[in-house]
Design a protein around this motif. Structure first.
Motif, PDB file in Angstrom:
ATOM      1  N   ASP A  40       0.860  -1.178   0.000  1.00  0.00           N
ATOM      2  CA  ASP A  40       0.000   0.000   0.000  1.00  0.00           C
ATOM      3  C   ASP A  40       0.899   1.232   0.000  1.00  0.00           C
ATOM      4  O   ASP A  40       1.461   1.596   1.043  1.00  0.00           O
ATOM      5  CB  ASP A  40      -0.905   0.005   1.229  1.00  0.00           C
ATOM      6  CG  ASP A  40      -1.875   1.172   1.239  1.00  0.00           C
ATOM      7  OD1 ASP A  40      -1.707   2.127   0.440  1.00  0.00           O
ATOM      8  OD2 ASP A  40      -2.809   1.140   2.054  1.00  0.00           O
ATOM      9  N   THR A  97       0.056   4.203   2.646  1.00  0.00           N
ATOM     10  CA  THR A  97       0.489   4.057   4.035  1.00  0.00           C
ATOM     11  C   THR A  97       1.931   3.568   4.140  1.00  0.00           C
ATOM     12  O   THR A  97       2.455   3.450   5.246  1.00  0.00           O
ATOM     13  CB  THR A  97      -0.414   3.062   4.795  1.00  0.00           C
ATOM     14  OG1 THR A  97      -0.331   1.782   4.159  1.00  0.00           O
ATOM     15  CG2 THR A  97      -1.841   3.545   4.834  1.00  0.00           C
ATOM     16  N   GLU A  98       2.538   3.282   2.972  1.00  0.00           N
ATOM     17  CA  GLU A  98       3.895   2.757   2.906  1.00  0.00           C
ATOM     18  C   GLU A  98       4.043   1.551   3.829  1.00  0.00           C
ATOM     19  O   GLU A  98       4.905   1.503   4.705  1.00  0.00           O
ATOM     20  CB  GLU A  98       4.928   3.846   3.202  1.00  0.00           C
ATOM     21  CG  GLU A  98       4.933   4.922   2.145  1.00  0.00           C
ATOM     22  CD  GLU A  98       6.093   5.884   2.268  1.00  0.00           C
ATOM     23  OE1 GLU A  98       6.986   5.656   3.101  1.00  0.00           O
ATOM     24  OE2 GLU A  98       6.112   6.873   1.512  1.00  0.00           O
ATOM     25  N   SER A  99       3.146   0.584   3.594  1.00  0.00           N
ATOM     26  CA  SER A  99       3.167  -0.635   4.391  1.00  0.00           C
ATOM     27  C   SER A  99       2.849  -1.833   3.503  1.00  0.00           C
ATOM     28  O   SER A  99       2.366  -1.680   2.376  1.00  0.00           O
ATOM     29  CB  SER A  99       2.164  -0.545   5.539  1.00  0.00           C
ATOM     30  OG  SER A  99       0.849  -0.494   5.027  1.00  0.00           O
ATOM     31  N   ARG A 155       0.872  -5.561   3.698  1.00  0.00           N
ATOM     32  CA  ARG A 155       0.063  -6.546   4.404  1.00  0.00           C
ATOM     33  C   ARG A 155       0.399  -7.888   3.787  1.00  0.00           C
ATOM     34  O   ARG A 155       0.277  -8.082   2.584  1.00  0.00           O
ATOM     35  CB  ARG A 155      -1.421  -6.279   4.264  1.00  0.00           C
ATOM     36  CG  ARG A 155      -2.209  -7.523   4.751  1.00  0.00           C
ATOM     37  CD  ARG A 155      -3.559  -7.259   5.211  1.00  0.00           C
ATOM     38  NE  ARG A 155      -3.506  -6.633   6.527  1.00  0.00           N
ATOM     39  CZ  ARG A 155      -4.575  -6.486   7.295  1.00  0.00           C
ATOM     40  NH1 ARG A 155      -5.736  -6.902   6.900  1.00  0.00           N
ATOM     41  NH2 ARG A 155      -4.463  -5.911   8.469  1.00  0.00           N
ATOM     42  N   ASP A 200       2.868 -10.088  16.411  1.00  0.00           N
ATOM     43  CA  ASP A 200       2.870  -9.498  15.075  1.00  0.00           C
ATOM     44  C   ASP A 200       2.058 -10.241  14.032  1.00  0.00           C
ATOM     45  O   ASP A 200       1.926  -9.770  12.913  1.00  0.00           O
ATOM     46  CB  ASP A 200       4.314  -9.387  14.569  1.00  0.00           C
ATOM     47  CG  ASP A 200       5.133  -8.449  15.437  1.00  0.00           C
ATOM     48  OD1 ASP A 200       4.616  -7.386  15.804  1.00  0.00           O
ATOM     49  OD2 ASP A 200       6.279  -8.784  15.749  1.00  0.00           O
ATOM     50  N   ASP A 258       0.975  -6.986   9.285  1.00  0.00           N
ATOM     51  CA  ASP A 258       1.256  -5.717   8.616  1.00  0.00           C
ATOM     52  C   ASP A 258       2.669  -5.276   8.978  1.00  0.00           C
ATOM     53  O   ASP A 258       3.080  -5.368  10.128  1.00  0.00           O
ATOM     54  CB  ASP A 258       0.262  -4.643   9.046  1.00  0.00           C
ATOM     55  CG  ASP A 258      -1.153  -4.963   8.592  1.00  0.00           C
ATOM     56  OD1 ASP A 258      -1.315  -5.379   7.429  1.00  0.00           O
ATOM     57  OD2 ASP A 258      -2.089  -4.808   9.398  1.00  0.00           O
ATOM     58  N   VAL A 259       3.388  -4.813   7.958  1.00  0.00           N
ATOM     59  CA  VAL A 259       4.774  -4.374   8.147  1.00  0.00           C
ATOM     60  C   VAL A 259       4.929  -2.998   7.518  1.00  0.00           C
ATOM     61  O   VAL A 259       4.609  -2.807   6.339  1.00  0.00           O
ATOM     62  CB  VAL A 259       5.762  -5.374   7.487  1.00  0.00           C
ATOM     63  CG1 VAL A 259       7.187  -4.860   7.576  1.00  0.00           C
ATOM     64  CG2 VAL A 259       5.636  -6.748   8.127  1.00  0.00           C
ATOM     65  N   ASP A 260       5.411  -2.041   8.320  1.00  0.00           N
ATOM     66  CA  ASP A 260       5.704  -0.709   7.784  1.00  0.00           C
ATOM     67  C   ASP A 260       6.946  -0.792   6.913  1.00  0.00           C
ATOM     68  O   ASP A 260       7.908  -1.490   7.250  1.00  0.00           O
ATOM     69  CB  ASP A 260       5.921   0.299   8.905  1.00  0.00           C
ATOM     70  CG  ASP A 260       4.636   0.603   9.653  1.00  0.00           C
ATOM     71  OD1 ASP A 260       3.552   0.501   9.057  1.00  0.00           O
ATOM     72  OD2 ASP A 260       4.722   0.925  10.849  1.00  0.00           O
ATOM     73  N   LEU A 261       6.918  -0.072   5.826  1.00  0.00           N
ATOM     74  CA  LEU A 261       8.028  -0.068   4.885  1.00  0.00           C
ATOM     75  C   LEU A 261       9.051   0.976   5.316  1.00  0.00           C
ATOM     76  O   LEU A 261       8.711   2.141   5.496  1.00  0.00           O
ATOM     77  CB  LEU A 261       7.508   0.248   3.486  1.00  0.00           C
ATOM     78  CG  LEU A 261       8.507   0.250   2.361  1.00  0.00           C
ATOM     79  CD1 LEU A 261       9.029  -1.153   2.121  1.00  0.00           C
ATOM     80  CD2 LEU A 261       7.856   0.776   1.099  1.00  0.00           C
ATOM     81  N   ASP A 262      10.274   0.555   5.496  1.00  0.00           N
ATOM     82  CA  ASP A 262      11.361   1.478   5.804  1.00  0.00           C
ATOM     83  C   ASP A 262      12.201   1.604   4.537  1.00  0.00           C
ATOM     84  O   ASP A 262      13.105   0.817   4.291  1.00  0.00           O
ATOM     85  CB  ASP A 262      12.206   0.946   6.962  1.00  0.00           C
ATOM     86  CG  ASP A 262      13.306   1.904   7.373  1.00  0.00           C
ATOM     87  OD1 ASP A 262      13.502   2.928   6.678  1.00  0.00           O
ATOM     88  OD2 ASP A 262      13.978   1.626   8.376  1.00  0.00           O
ATOM     89  N   THR A 312      13.472  -4.106   6.485  1.00  0.00           N
ATOM     90  CA  THR A 312      12.095  -4.442   6.124  1.00  0.00           C
ATOM     91  C   THR A 312      12.015  -5.900   5.676  1.00  0.00           C
ATOM     92  O   THR A 312      11.114  -6.633   6.100  1.00  0.00           O
ATOM     93  CB  THR A 312      11.577  -3.514   5.006  1.00  0.00           C
ATOM     94  OG1 THR A 312      11.623  -2.161   5.468  1.00  0.00           O
ATOM     95  CG2 THR A 312      10.149  -3.864   4.617  1.00  0.00           C
TER      96      THR A 312
END
Length: 150
Positions: free
Chosen positions: A49, A52-54, A56, A84, A100-104, A111
């Protein structure tokens, strides 16, 4: 984030994940891979996504036939065991194991490492917790019972 950057991020993540997830494929803003697990063969999807820079990540598996409300309670209680990775039902009634993982973007290696950790958690939930629940409560099919207990 523009479309070209999305593709670059997914391509970079795909390369970082390739050793741990052979067969990982990119399709648009998604990636997917088929995993062989004790539970069985599952399709693991990674939906990116850009807003949201994440990411799923999830797999959907059929719920056990004959499971009643106690199974849903088990799913809820299992969610307290995993920080998690969660399990629930999707709109079609399939069991959805997801994270869900936030994108770094500054550190895609981190990541990728977090994504692999979530894959491990999902496998544990499916292969250990779900399989053992199904065996213990006699909700496994005869072929599942045979495969899981040998």
């Amino acid at each position: 984030m523009n479309r070209h950057m999305n593709e670059d991020v997914l391509e970079a993540l795909s390369e970082l994940l390739a050793a741990e997830l052979p067969g990982l494929q990119i399709s648009g803003t998604n990636m997917q891979v088929t995993l062989e697990t004790r539970y069985g063969r599952v399709l693991l999807r990674f939906d990116f996504d850009p807003t949201t820079e994440s990411i799923r990540m999830y797999t959907a598996v059929p719920p056990p036939a004959g499971a009643g409300p106690e199974f849903l309670l088990w799913c809820l209680s299992t969610n307290t065991l995993y920080w998690d990775v969660k399990i629930g039902l999707d709109p079609q009634g399939m069991l959805l194991v997801h994270a869900d993982v936030d994108l770094d973007q500054a550190d895609l290696t981190t990541t990728a490492r977090v994504l692999i950790e979530r894959v491990v958690g999902m496998r544990e939930l499916l292969d250990d917790d779900l399989v053992e629940y199904l065996i213990r409560h006699k909700l496994a099919t005869p072929s599942q019972q045979e495969r899981w207990t040998k």
